[in-house]
Enzyme design. Structure first.
Site, PDB file in Angstrom:
ATOM      1  N   LYS A  15       0.857  -1.263  -0.069  1.00 38.51           N
ATOM      2  CA  LYS A  15       0.058  -0.045  -0.029  1.00 38.51           C
ATOM      3  C   LYS A  15       0.907   1.252  -0.033  1.00 38.51           C
ATOM      4  O   LYS A  15       1.409   1.674   1.182  1.00 38.51           O
ATOM      5  CB  LYS A  15      -0.692   0.157   1.328  1.00 38.51           C
TER       6      LYS A  15
ATOM      7  N   GLU B 214       9.330   1.064  10.800  1.00 42.19           N
ATOM      8  CA  GLU B 214      10.404   2.182  10.690  1.00 42.19           C
ATOM      9  C   GLU B 214       9.736   3.379  10.761  1.00 42.19           C
ATOM     10  O   GLU B 214       8.716   3.702   9.779  1.00 42.19           O
ATOM     11  CB  GLU B 214      11.171   2.008   9.210  1.00 42.19           C
TER      12      GLU B 214
ATOM     13  N   CYS C 220      13.613  10.473   6.900  1.00 41.95           N
ATOM     14  CA  CYS C 220      13.440  10.156   8.323  1.00 41.95           C
ATOM     15  C   CYS C 220      15.040  10.440   9.172  1.00 41.95           C
ATOM     16  O   CYS C 220      14.888  10.715  10.488  1.00 41.95           O
ATOM     17  CB  CYS C 220      13.123   8.867   8.500  1.00 41.95           C
TER      18      CYS C 220
ATOM     19  N   GLU D 298       9.797  16.878  14.156  1.00 43.72           N
ATOM     20  CA  GLU D 298      10.472  16.149  13.010  1.00 43.72           C
ATOM     21  C   GLU D 298      10.432  17.255  11.895  1.00 43.72           C
ATOM     22  O   GLU D 298       9.207  17.565  11.469  1.00 43.72           O
ATOM     23  CB  GLU D 298       9.978  14.851  12.701  1.00 43.72           C
TER      24      GLU D 298
HETATM   25  P1  NAD Z   1       2.398   8.484   7.605  1.00 47.64           P
HETATM   26  O1  NAD Z   1       2.625   7.740   8.578  1.00 47.64           O
HETATM   27  O2  NAD Z   1       1.600   9.674   7.370  1.00 47.64           O
HETATM   28  O3  NAD Z   1       2.017   7.470   6.011  1.00 47.64           O
HETATM   29  C1  NAD Z   1       2.838   6.403   5.886  1.00 47.64           C
HETATM   30  C2  NAD Z   1       1.927   5.439   5.167  1.00 47.64           C
HETATM   31  O4  NAD Z   1       0.885   5.022   6.100  1.00 47.64           O
HETATM   32  C3  NAD Z   1       1.261   6.019   3.885  1.00 47.64           C
HETATM   33  O5  NAD Z   1       1.207   5.001   2.986  1.00 47.64           O
HETATM   34  C4  NAD Z   1      -0.277   6.220   4.481  1.00 47.64           C
HETATM   35  O6  NAD Z   1      -1.150   6.422   3.486  1.00 47.64           O
HETATM   36  C5  NAD Z   1      -0.469   5.236   5.434  1.00 47.64           C
HETATM   37  N1  NAD Z   1      -1.345   5.642   6.478  1.00 47.64           N
HETATM   38  C6  NAD Z   1      -1.814   6.826   6.931  1.00 47.64           C
HETATM   39  N2  NAD Z   1      -2.837   6.910   7.899  1.00 47.64           N
HETATM   40  C7  NAD Z   1      -2.977   5.416   7.929  1.00 47.64           C
HETATM   41  C8  NAD Z   1      -3.889   4.721   8.833  1.00 47.64           C
HETATM   42  N3  NAD Z   1      -4.768   5.316   9.619  1.00 47.64           N
HETATM   43  N4  NAD Z   1      -3.877   3.367   8.503  1.00 47.64           N
HETATM   44  C9  NAD Z   1      -3.252   2.669   7.810  1.00 47.64           C
HETATM   45  N5  NAD Z   1      -2.195   3.458   7.039  1.00 47.64           N
HETATM   46  C10 NAD Z   1      -2.163   4.788   7.215  1.00 47.64           C
HETATM   47  O7  NAD Z   1       3.748   9.160   6.849  1.00 47.64           O
HETATM   48  P2  NAD Z   1       4.407   9.973   5.685  1.00 47.64           P
HETATM   49  O8  NAD Z   1       3.762  11.291   5.945  1.00 47.64           O
HETATM   50  O9  NAD Z   1       4.075   9.342   4.505  1.00 47.64           O
HETATM   51  O10 NAD Z   1       5.763   9.752   5.879  1.00 47.64           O
HETATM   52  C11 NAD Z   1       6.646  10.467   6.747  1.00 47.64           C
HETATM   53  C12 NAD Z   1       6.921   9.874   8.077  1.00 47.64           C
HETATM   54  O11 NAD Z   1       7.844   8.649   7.608  1.00 47.64           O
HETATM   55  C13 NAD Z   1       7.887  10.450   8.957  1.00 47.64           C
HETATM   56  O12 NAD Z   1       7.618  10.768  10.148  1.00 47.64           O
HETATM   57  C14 NAD Z   1       9.438   9.844   8.695  1.00 47.64           C
HETATM   58  O13 NAD Z   1      10.213  10.087   9.772  1.00 47.64           O
HETATM   59  C15 NAD Z   1       8.932   8.466   8.646  1.00 47.64           C
HETATM   60  N6  NAD Z   1       9.683   7.674   7.527  1.00 47.64           N
HETATM   61  C16 NAD Z   1      10.463   6.680   8.412  1.00 47.64           C
HETATM   62  C17 NAD Z   1      11.419   6.048   7.829  1.00 47.64           C
HETATM   63  C18 NAD Z   1      12.096   4.944   8.338  1.00 47.64           C
HETATM   64  O14 NAD Z   1      12.967   4.173   7.601  1.00 47.64           O
HETATM   65  N7  NAD Z   1      12.023   5.043   9.803  1.00 47.64           N
HETATM   66  C19 NAD Z   1      11.876   6.295   6.323  1.00 47.64           C
HETATM   67  C20 NAD Z   1      10.838   7.036   5.576  1.00 47.64           C
HETATM   68  C21 NAD Z   1      10.166   7.826   6.498  1.00 47.64           C
END
Ligand code: NAD
Length: 482
Positions: free
Chosen positions: A179, A255, A289, A386
């Site tokens: 997804k 992650e 991240c 962040e």
């Molecule tokens: P997000 O948590 O908003 O979304 C991530 C994914 O989860 C997307 O596919 C989104 O559609 C899905 N999602 C959102 N709400 C959901 C729900 N209620 N139920 C199920 N799925 C849901 O994050 P983002 O804005 O896409 O990405 C940024 C974040 O990701 C930052 O906090 C960043 O630090 C983190 N990140 C972490 C790593 C790592 O390796 N630790 C790598 C990249 C990004």
């Protein structure tokens, strides 16, 4: 619409077939550099999520039984296809995520390498046989695929976050439903097509874009055929998914968010630290991240460091990623830009000095200037957030102990950076920092062959390296006599 974007399939990829959402729903994908809509993509429903799990489950037994060598060959061909089609993929990434051309190419090399590395890893037999201490039996420990895996990825690395999960899952013998983030579904759809061309059988990789993340992911995690969830995204959403996963006792890899300190000790080579800072902060325009989020600099060198960093940040060229001469693209959307601008405004009002940047340029797209803030107070709320954008706050410390205390003063523990001219001192500082990944005299740390992941509220488990493959395997112990 460019030819490259127009050729990407925009329906759901389920069981090797492209199909619209069960209720016909679609959503728009916009280019952050212009705000223009570049594609309309099928928005999967809960019903589609169940169909995707059924497809992954239907393909699971045959895929688990393929030889490791066959699985390795699929990954190797997928690596080659990503490498051969780098220009096309880079255009898709730039258009949907806004990042600079160089960042897109850098991401693609990293992303493709997961296919190559795990293709090589797929054929390395692990497991063991030993005599029990009491001499009464043999202990056999075997590894087998954990089962149908749900992969959920963010928008900031549309290719690498997907391949970092797909590659070890496929190598381990698992089938998957991906997804992707709804801001950036096009890269994932193109990757699905390329995996099919590389020989992944129908149903092994299913891709389910959706604006209804909660409903689709929730449906999959409640389905007893699913055995694993691997999530990359915010800590907030990760926490919700862990709660849902608890109902089926799913195997979880998380992650999550970061708040990386970048520590410059008094004996550091300042020019090297500035170059490293530029990479640690500005790779992907700060939307990473592991981006350096707080610069903690010894007060004897803080002014020199901040001035030199401001000079380098101010010289970066801001503009659309499709213009290959630009260094920094827009942030992902208007909301993100507003949030970043608000944080900088509040910090400046609280006494921080804006050395460079601090503005949203006029014109189309969600651009924000590379910004350096000096004399940031230790209590500034900016240091707790962040930032996820091109903003570098610099604050100071006087003793090594204080640097470590400040570095650890966060619920996150993903990445950290340390600069020191003394190896023993540098290593001592690295070890004292509660972070899963530490760069010592380096601003760039990502490597498919290295274990990537966080401590504290930055996550559970590791991606990359052998650790990343173990996340998709489970161990069976057989007590045997012969
Ligand atoms: P997000 O948590 O908003 O979304 C991530 C994914 O989860 C997307 O596919 C989104 O559609 C899905 N999602 C959102 N709400 C959901 C729900 N209620 N139920 C199920 N799925 C849901 O994050 P983002 O804005 O896409 O990405 C940024 C974040 O990701 C930052 O906090 C960043 O630090 C983190 N990140 C972490 C790593 C790592 O390796 N630790 C790598 C990249 C990004």
């Amino acid at each position: 619409m460019s030819d490259v974007i127009a050729k990407i399939p925009t329906d759901l990829s389920i069981g090797g077939r492209w199909q619209p959402a069960s209720d016909g729903a679609r959503f728009d994908v916009a280019d952050p550099a212009t705000g223009e809509v570049i594609a309309s993509v099928a928005s999967g429903s809960a019903e589609d999520a169940t169909a995707a799990v059924a497809a992954a489950d239907g393909a699971a037994a045959a895929w688990r039984e393929t030889s490791p060598r066959e699985r390795a060959d699929v990954l190797r061909r997928a690596y080659q296809a990503m490498t051969d089609r780098q220009e096309e993929l880079a255009e898709v990434i730039v258009r949907e995520s806004g990042k600079s051309w160089n960042d897109a190419v850098g991401e693609l090399k990293y992303a493709a390498e997961f296919y190559r590395w795990y293709g090589e890893e797929a054929v390395r037999a692990i497991g063991g046989i030993s005599h029990a201490p009491a001499g009464d039996k043999r202990i056999l420990s075997l590894h087998r695929p954990v089962g149908v895996s749900v992969l959920v990825t963010p928008w900031n690395f549309p290719a690498a976050m997907a391949t970092r999960k797909i590659a070890p899952a496929l190598a381990a013998g698992c089938t998957v439903v991906l997804k992707p983030a709804s801001d950036t579904p096009l890269t994932a759809l193109l990757l699905a097509e390329m995996l099919t061309e590389a020989g992944a059988p129908d149903g092994v990789v299913n891709v389910l874009p959706s604006r209804r993340s909660g409903a689709t992911v929730g449906t999959m995690l409640a389905d007893p055929r699913v055995r694993k969830v691997s999530f990359t995204g915010s800590t907030e959403v990760g926490r919700m998914l862990l709660e849902q996963a608890a109902q089926q006792i799913l195997n979880c890899s998380m992650e999550l968010g970061g708040n990386a300190p970048f520590v410059v000790l008094a004996d550091a080579d300042i020019d090297a630290a500035v170059e490293g800072a530029l990479v640690a902060k500005m790779r992907n325009g700060g939307e990473s991240c592991i981006a350096a989020n707080r610069f903690l600099v010894h007060d004897s060198v803080a002014q020199e460091f901040a001035d030199k960093l401001a000079q380098r940040m101010g010289a970066l060229k801001l503009g659309p990623g499709m213009d290959r001469g630009n260094d920094v693209g827009p942030v992902i959307n208007e909301g993100a830009r507003e949030e970043i601008a608000g944080m900088v405004r509040d910090s400046a009002a609280a006494g921080a000095k804006v050395l460079v940047g601090g503005n949203s340029p006029a014109g189309p797209g969600w651009f924000y200037e590379p910004t350096v803030l000096a004399r940031v107070d230790h209590d500034d709320p900016l240091l707790d957030h962040e930032i996820f954008g091109p903003v570098a706050p610099v604050t100071t410390f006087t003793t090594e102990d204080q640097a470590i205390e400040l570095a650890n003063d966060t619920e996150f523990g993903l990445a950290a950076y340390v600069y020191s001219g003394d190896l023993a001192r540098g290593l001592r500082t690295c070890e004292a920092i509660e972070a899963g990944i530490v760069g010592l005299n380096r601003g760039f740390v990502s490597d498919p062959a290295a274990p990537f992941g966080g401590m504290k509220q930055s996550g559970l488990g590791r991606e990359g390296a052998q650790d990343g493959m173990l996340e998709f395997l489970e161990t069976q112990y057989i007590a045997a006599d012969w």
